[in-house]
Design an enzyme around this catalytic site. Structure first.
Site, PDB file in Angstrom:
ATOM      1  N   LYS A   1      -2.410  -2.262  -3.181  1.00  0.00           N
ATOM      2  CA  LYS A   1      -3.453  -1.425  -2.582  1.00  0.00           C
ATOM      3  C   LYS A   1      -3.094   0.021  -2.860  1.00  0.00           C
ATOM      4  O   LYS A   1      -2.061   0.525  -2.400  1.00  0.00           O
ATOM      5  CB  LYS A   1      -3.537  -1.689  -1.073  1.00  0.00           C
TER       6      LYS A   1
ATOM      7  N   GLU B   1       0.825  -1.212   0.000  1.00  0.00           N
ATOM      8  CA  GLU B   1       0.000   0.000   0.000  1.00  0.00           C
ATOM      9  C   GLU B   1       0.862   1.268   0.000  1.00  0.00           C
ATOM     10  O   GLU B   1       1.198   1.794   1.072  1.00  0.00           O
ATOM     11  CB  GLU B   1      -0.933   0.002   1.224  1.00  0.00           C
TER      12      GLU B   1
HETATM   13  P1  13P Z   1      -8.780   3.949   4.461  1.00  0.00           P
HETATM   14  O1  13P Z   1      -9.704   3.251   3.506  1.00  0.00           O
HETATM   15  O2  13P Z   1      -9.463   4.564   5.617  1.00  0.00           O
HETATM   16  O3  13P Z   1      -7.824   4.846   3.745  1.00  0.00           O
HETATM   17  O4  13P Z   1      -7.892   2.811   5.135  1.00  0.00           O
HETATM   18  C1  13P Z   1      -7.291   1.863   4.350  1.00  0.00           C
HETATM   19  C2  13P Z   1      -6.075   1.378   5.000  1.00  0.00           C
HETATM   20  O5  13P Z   1      -5.838   0.195   5.049  1.00  0.00           O
HETATM   21  C3  13P Z   1      -5.132   2.359   5.565  1.00  0.00           C
HETATM   22  O6  13P Z   1      -3.904   1.771   5.824  1.00  0.00           O
END
Ligand code: 13P
Length: 347
Positions: A219, A177
């Protein structure tokens, strides 16, 4: 559900019409979310809230996996079952956030590097024994004058690649991510440039680190106008720019891209997800891995009060259902604007 190997875990996470619930807020973040609603951030409230989420009736209709925080993966429900057992019984895969949050990056004012690599191999073995089947690592890239810098993007890409290699070694599916924050007044064009540069750097680092692209999930955020940009792109433009950016940067070998919500209001995130999924003809499975955009209505409804649990669970179920419809390209009911969730959407 056969998740004995990494490919079957990837396939289970990407089950058509399902997404991933991110419930892995660090101590600091969950405290912020609870305090915004005047709910005391006690151990008991954190446990009760996470139990509320994972015991939502019918959750597995729309959710394939839940990302947990270190504290939660070790916890039991009020009836004595471990949280991971409760998820497994419903056919939902337990996952775990394994990074140790972002710290200031030396020599790069205003920028951060995510830490947590030092003892990661040992922690992954333990998490697997506790029932985790997948992992998550979040890098944070702030947008501003002169940032994010190439140095910060590349340092975070190397850390993400090392995390991914170690996760695959442990038989766990890594979710990578690299989040470009939506805070700021930048245009959607600048967001697209930054996300594209970030993803190119990431895939270069993954290649250097010999990470198997078939055994990971990306992600990412949607390509959006900055939150305070006077000109806000509509859902169709968000879809067009997001898909163009991903098409230029994400190899077809990556099986799935799961979107974070990043502080967008819950219904708006769903609407944009729907536009992206309707317009996509890319090679990857697209779905959601929202934190706030799934949880905010439930948290607001709960308010820390036991009697509100069924209504809060209904609110979560509704968001999960709508997002499931969004990824299947089903047209969505008209939103009435609803209650504003801004207070719990702040980072
Ligand atoms: P949000 O969808 O609130 O951005 O959170 C996703 C997430 O995994 C943050 O690390």
């Amino acid at each position: 559900m056969n998740t004995s190997n990494i490919e079957s875990t990837v396939a289970a996470l990407l089950t058509y019409g399902k997404g991933i619930l991110a419930a892995d807020e660090s101590f600091r973040t969950i405290e912020k979310r609870l305090k915004a609603l005047n709910i005391p951030a006690t151990d008991g409230n954190r446990r009760a809230y996470r139990e509320l989420l994972v015991s939502t009736p019918g959750l597995s209709e729309f959710i394939s996996g839940v990302i947990l925080f270190d504290e939660t993966i070790r916890q039991r429900t009020s009836s004595g079952t471990t949280i991971t057992e409760l998820l497994e019984r419903q056919g939902i895969l337990p996952g775990i956030k394994v990074d140790k949050s972002a710290v200031p990056l030396a020599n790069f004012p205003g920028e951060r590097l995510t830490q947590g690599l030092d003892d990661l191999r040992e922690r992954l073995i333990e998490y697997r024994a506790l029932g985790a089947r997948f992992t998550k690592w979040r890098a944070v890239l702030a947008v501003g004058e002169g940032i994010p810098s190439r140095g910060c993007i590349e340092a975070n890409a190397r850390a993400l690649a090392l995390f991914a290699a170690l996760s695959q070694e442990a038989g766990l599916v890594p979710i990578l991510e690299p989040e470009v924050l939506m805070d700021g007044n930048h245009t959607i064009g600048r967001c697209e440039e930054i996300v594209a540069f970030t993803l190119r750097s990431l895939f270069d680092a993954l290649s250097d680190q010999r990470v198997l692209l078939e055994q990971m999930l990306l992600k990412t955020g949607m390509v959006l106008s900055g939150a305070t940009c006077p000109e806000q792109a509509d859902a169709d433009l968000v879809a067009e720019r997001t898909l163009r950016c991903l098409g230029r940067t994400v190899p077809a070998a990556v099986p799935g891209i799961v979107f974070l919500s990043g502080g967008q209001e819950a219904e708006i995130a769903t609407e944009r997800l729907n536009a992206i999924c309707r317009a996509s003809d890319g090679p990857w499975t697209l779905t959601f891995s929202f934190g706030r955009a799934l949880q905010a209505p439930a948290l607001i409804t709960w308010k820390g009060i036991r009697d509100n649990i069924p209504a809060a669970q209904e609110a979560l179920h509704l968001r999960a259902h709508d997002n499931s419809r969004a990824v299947q390209g089903t047209s969505l009911p008209n939103f009435d604007g609803g209650e504003s969730f801004a207070s719990v959407n702040e980072r």
